[in-house]
Design an enzyme around this catalytic site. Structure first.
Site, PDB file in Angstrom:
ATOM      1  N   ARG A 160      13.936 -55.541 -78.035  1.00  0.00           N
ATOM      2  CA  ARG A 160      15.083 -56.268 -78.597  1.00  0.00           C
ATOM      3  C   ARG A 160      14.749 -57.729 -78.875  1.00  0.00           C
ATOM      4  O   ARG A 160      15.239 -58.302 -79.847  1.00  0.00           O
ATOM      5  CB  ARG A 160      16.273 -56.173 -77.651  1.00  0.00           C
ATOM      6  CG  ARG A 160      16.857 -54.779 -77.674  1.00  0.00           C
ATOM      7  CD  ARG A 160      18.057 -54.666 -76.797  1.00  0.00           C
ATOM      8  NE  ARG A 160      18.714 -53.389 -77.033  1.00  0.00           N
ATOM      9  CZ  ARG A 160      19.506 -52.777 -76.175  1.00  0.00           C
ATOM     10  NH1 ARG A 160      19.769 -53.339 -75.011  1.00  0.00           N
ATOM     11  NH2 ARG A 160      20.064 -51.639 -76.467  1.00  0.00           N
ATOM     12  N   LYS A 182      27.176 -32.786 -76.121  1.00  0.00           N
ATOM     13  CA  LYS A 182      28.575 -32.367 -76.258  1.00  0.00           C
ATOM     14  C   LYS A 182      29.139 -32.496 -77.668  1.00  0.00           C
ATOM     15  O   LYS A 182      28.910 -33.482 -78.350  1.00  0.00           O
ATOM     16  CB  LYS A 182      29.432 -33.204 -75.292  1.00  0.00           C
ATOM     17  CG  LYS A 182      29.204 -32.691 -73.890  1.00  0.00           C
ATOM     18  CD  LYS A 182      29.728 -33.487 -72.726  1.00  0.00           C
ATOM     19  CE  LYS A 182      30.954 -34.286 -72.788  1.00  0.00           C
ATOM     20  NZ  LYS A 182      31.018 -35.366 -71.828  1.00  0.00           N
ATOM     21  N   GLY A 213      21.050 -43.365 -78.887  1.00  0.00           N
ATOM     22  CA  GLY A 213      20.066 -43.833 -77.923  1.00  0.00           C
ATOM     23  C   GLY A 213      19.046 -42.780 -77.543  1.00  0.00           C
ATOM     24  O   GLY A 213      17.835 -43.030 -77.568  1.00  0.00           O
ATOM     25  N   GLY A 226      25.938 -46.743 -79.307  1.00  0.00           N
ATOM     26  CA  GLY A 226      27.370 -46.580 -79.587  1.00  0.00           C
ATOM     27  C   GLY A 226      27.738 -47.097 -80.963  1.00  0.00           C
ATOM     28  O   GLY A 226      28.546 -46.498 -81.678  1.00  0.00           O
TER      29      GLY A 226
HETATM   30  P1  ADP Z   1      22.225 -39.550 -78.519  1.00  0.00           P
HETATM   31  O1  ADP Z   1      22.100 -40.530 -77.376  1.00  0.00           O
HETATM   32  O2  ADP Z   1      21.013 -39.544 -79.381  1.00  0.00           O
HETATM   33  O3  ADP Z   1      23.501 -39.732 -79.277  1.00  0.00           O
HETATM   34  P2  ADP Z   1      23.329 -37.528 -76.825  1.00  0.00           P
HETATM   35  O4  ADP Z   1      23.553 -38.539 -75.748  1.00  0.00           O
HETATM   36  O5  ADP Z   1      24.499 -36.989 -77.519  1.00  0.00           O
HETATM   37  O6  ADP Z   1      22.262 -38.078 -77.879  1.00  0.00           O
HETATM   38  O7  ADP Z   1      22.570 -36.270 -76.235  1.00  0.00           O
HETATM   39  C1  ADP Z   1      21.400 -36.339 -75.479  1.00  0.00           C
HETATM   40  C2  ADP Z   1      21.491 -35.490 -74.256  1.00  0.00           C
HETATM   41  O8  ADP Z   1      21.799 -34.140 -74.592  1.00  0.00           O
HETATM   42  C3  ADP Z   1      20.175 -35.456 -73.541  1.00  0.00           C
HETATM   43  O9  ADP Z   1      20.369 -35.949 -72.223  1.00  0.00           O
HETATM   44  C4  ADP Z   1      19.809 -33.986 -73.527  1.00  0.00           C
HETATM   45  O10 ADP Z   1      19.205 -33.595 -72.317  1.00  0.00           O
HETATM   46  C5  ADP Z   1      21.145 -33.302 -73.676  1.00  0.00           C
HETATM   47  N1  ADP Z   1      21.005 -31.938 -74.205  1.00  0.00           N
HETATM   48  C6  ADP Z   1      20.467 -31.559 -75.369  1.00  0.00           C
HETATM   49  N2  ADP Z   1      20.482 -30.230 -75.500  1.00  0.00           N
HETATM   50  C7  ADP Z   1      21.032 -29.733 -74.385  1.00  0.00           C
HETATM   51  C8  ADP Z   1      21.327 -28.423 -73.907  1.00  0.00           C
HETATM   52  N3  ADP Z   1      21.037 -27.351 -74.634  1.00  0.00           N
HETATM   53  N4  ADP Z   1      21.924 -28.305 -72.696  1.00  0.00           N
HETATM   54  C9  ADP Z   1      22.209 -29.395 -71.968  1.00  0.00           C
HETATM   55  N5  ADP Z   1      21.960 -30.660 -72.350  1.00  0.00           N
HETATM   56  C10 ADP Z   1      21.381 -30.842 -73.547  1.00  0.00           C
HETATM   57 MG    MG Z   2      23.061 -40.571 -75.434  1.00  0.00          MG
END
Ligand code: ADP
Ligand code: MG
Length: 430
Positions: free
Chosen positions: A38, A234, A387, A410
């Site tokens: 950063r 999710k 992230g 975010g």
């Molecule tokens: P980002 O930060 O890129 O927006 P998210 O925070 O939405 O991504 O998602 C990342 C998380 O989702 C990771 O911790 C990963 O382990 C979890 N994840 C991905 N696929 C699965 C799965 N099939 N079951 C449980 N957790 C999952």
């Molecule tokens: Mg995340």
């Protein structure tokens, strides 16, 4: 939302006092910065301003300090609740102890470490002892052209996060121009991220400019085919993004934990996979909407499944979109990797948010790796938001092959949802 904002290059900064909101919220362990990305990222704007002969006043937050510089030291909600639950005779001592701890934040979350690091990197920076107090005022008034100073952690004031107009006004009074270059906090209307723009001409720095240029263009006038890849844990985290992108993309690819809520919504067995029971109707609606719009909507056709949610769990590949009882889907399978890669390979623009599986664990990182490779080799304009997705792409070694990795978790999500970010909306239009 208007993505066409004035930048530092569109305003005369020579000899002017310029307040720059940076994102210096760097991870620190045992008094050492463990990742200076950063700080490095902020240098382009700072160096431009220095070269133009501006008087540069940097500011940022770091961590979540107690608001130690306000007239009275305030405790955060969690702490207040904890104290309220104690027996009456212990509350006074507990309050005093908490306040004492808060005072320590002055050293623990001081931006001194950042001032030292910038200085080491060739930009000599003096640190003010406060944010809007006498030392900041005196140092700002004494700045010469091309000199750089840094204010203390803006979150030492509760007024910062409350976006208190008196605080924003005091901050603004230090300078003549405001530059926002902190994309990671652009979705928050705080004093230093938005409020201050009520009192000063406001433009963006190079970091925010790139974010809005690349991501704004993808949302408004994408090179087609436009492919969105959405994963992560999710559905509920990504509803807004799916809804906004469904209106714009040619292909929507779903992976990660959220895929299983879609599976379930259409009657497939999912074993013990992640599932949001209250989002089944929504999942059906989204698929219906994609169909009505002619969007190519892709779900996994095979999976890597595990017995337990554990790094070293027993696992296997199954060539099916039905997950047996007692197993959970933790990654997309090889057939799906192929199918997704094929769609990605012909794309003009790719927006990717959320890993395809539990990519932190090697046994379940294959899907994310395959998709990262496909995106990197596609020749498409590629944008990574979120992230964990950014971390995965970096860790897998594809970071320099992407057009843009958003610097705000975010903030990039809200951007992709089509929400107007206060830290960008407050800047002057071109
Ligand atoms: P980002 O930060 O890129 O927006 P998210 O925070 O939405 O991504 O998602 C990342 C998380 O989702 C990771 O911790 C990963 O382990 C979890 N994840 C991905 N696929 C699965 C799965 N099939 N079951 C449980 N957790 C999952
Ligand atoms: Mg995340």
């Amino acid at each position: 939302m208007n993505y066409n904002k004035k930048s530092v290059e569109d305003i005369d900064v020579a000899g002017k006092k310029v307040l720059v909101r940076c994102d210096f919220n760097v991870p620190v362990k045992d008094g050492v910065i463990t990742d200076d990305k950063r700080i490095v990222g902020a240098m382009k704007t700072i160096e431009y301003l220095v070269a133009q002969g501006a008087k540069v006043i940097l500011c940022s937050h770091m961590g979540r300090p107690h608001n130690v510089l306000d007239a009275e030291l305030k405790l955060d909600k969690k702490e207040k609740k904890k104290i309220a639950e104690l027996p009456a005779e212990e509350q006074e001592a507990a309050t005093a102890a908490a306040l004492e701890k808060g005072k320590k934040d002055i050293t623990k979350l001081s931006l001194k470490i950042v001032a030292d690091d910038l200085t080491k990197k060739g930009i000599p920076v003096t640190l003010a002892a406060d944010v809007i107090g006498p030392d900041a005022q005196a140092k700002a008034a004494a700045l010469k052209n091309g000199e750089v100073m840094l204010l203390e952690n803006v979150r030492f004031h509760a007024a910062e996060e409350k976006n208190d107009p008196d605080f924003a006004k005091a901050l603004a009074s230090l300078a003549e121009i405001y530059v926002n270059d902190a994309f990671g906090t652009a979705h928050r209307a705080h004093g230093s991220t938005a409020g201050v723009a009520d009192y000063l001409p406001a433009v963006c720095g190079y970091l925010i400019q790139k974010e809005i240029d690349v991501m704004g263009k993808a949302l408004e006038d994408p090179k087609r085919p436009f492919v969105a890849i959405l994963g992560g844990a999710k559905v509920s985290d990504k509803i807004g993004v799916i809804q906004n992108l469904i209106e714009k993309v040619d292909t929507l690819i779903i992976g990660g934990g959220m895929a299983y809520t879609f599976f379930r919504a259409f009657g497939n067995s999912i074993g013990t996979s992640l599932c949001e029971e209250d989002k089944l109707d929504l999942a059906r609606e989204l698929v219906e909407k994609a169909r009505a719009k002619g969007v190519n909507f892709l779900l996994p056709v095979d999976n890597v499944i595990a017995r337990e949610y554990k790094e070293d769990s027993t696992f296997m590949r199954i060539y099916s979109d039905s997950i047996p009882d007692g197993w959970m889907g933790l990654d997309i399978g090889e057939k799906t990797q192929e199918l997704y890669s094929k769609s990605i390979c012909g794309a003009g623009t790719v927006v990717w948010n959320g890993p395809m599986g539990v990519s932190e664990w090697e046994n379940f990182a294959g899907g994310t790796r395959a998709v990262a490779k496909a995106v990197a080799e596609s020749g498409a304009i590629s944008i990574i938001g979120g992230g964990d997705s950014a971390a995965a792409v970096e860790q897998l070694g594809y970071a320099d092959k992407m057009t843009h990795i958003s610097t705000g978790g975010g903030a990039s999500l809200e951007f992709l949802e089509g929400i107007e970010l206060p830290g960008i909306a407050c800047l002057l239009d071109k």
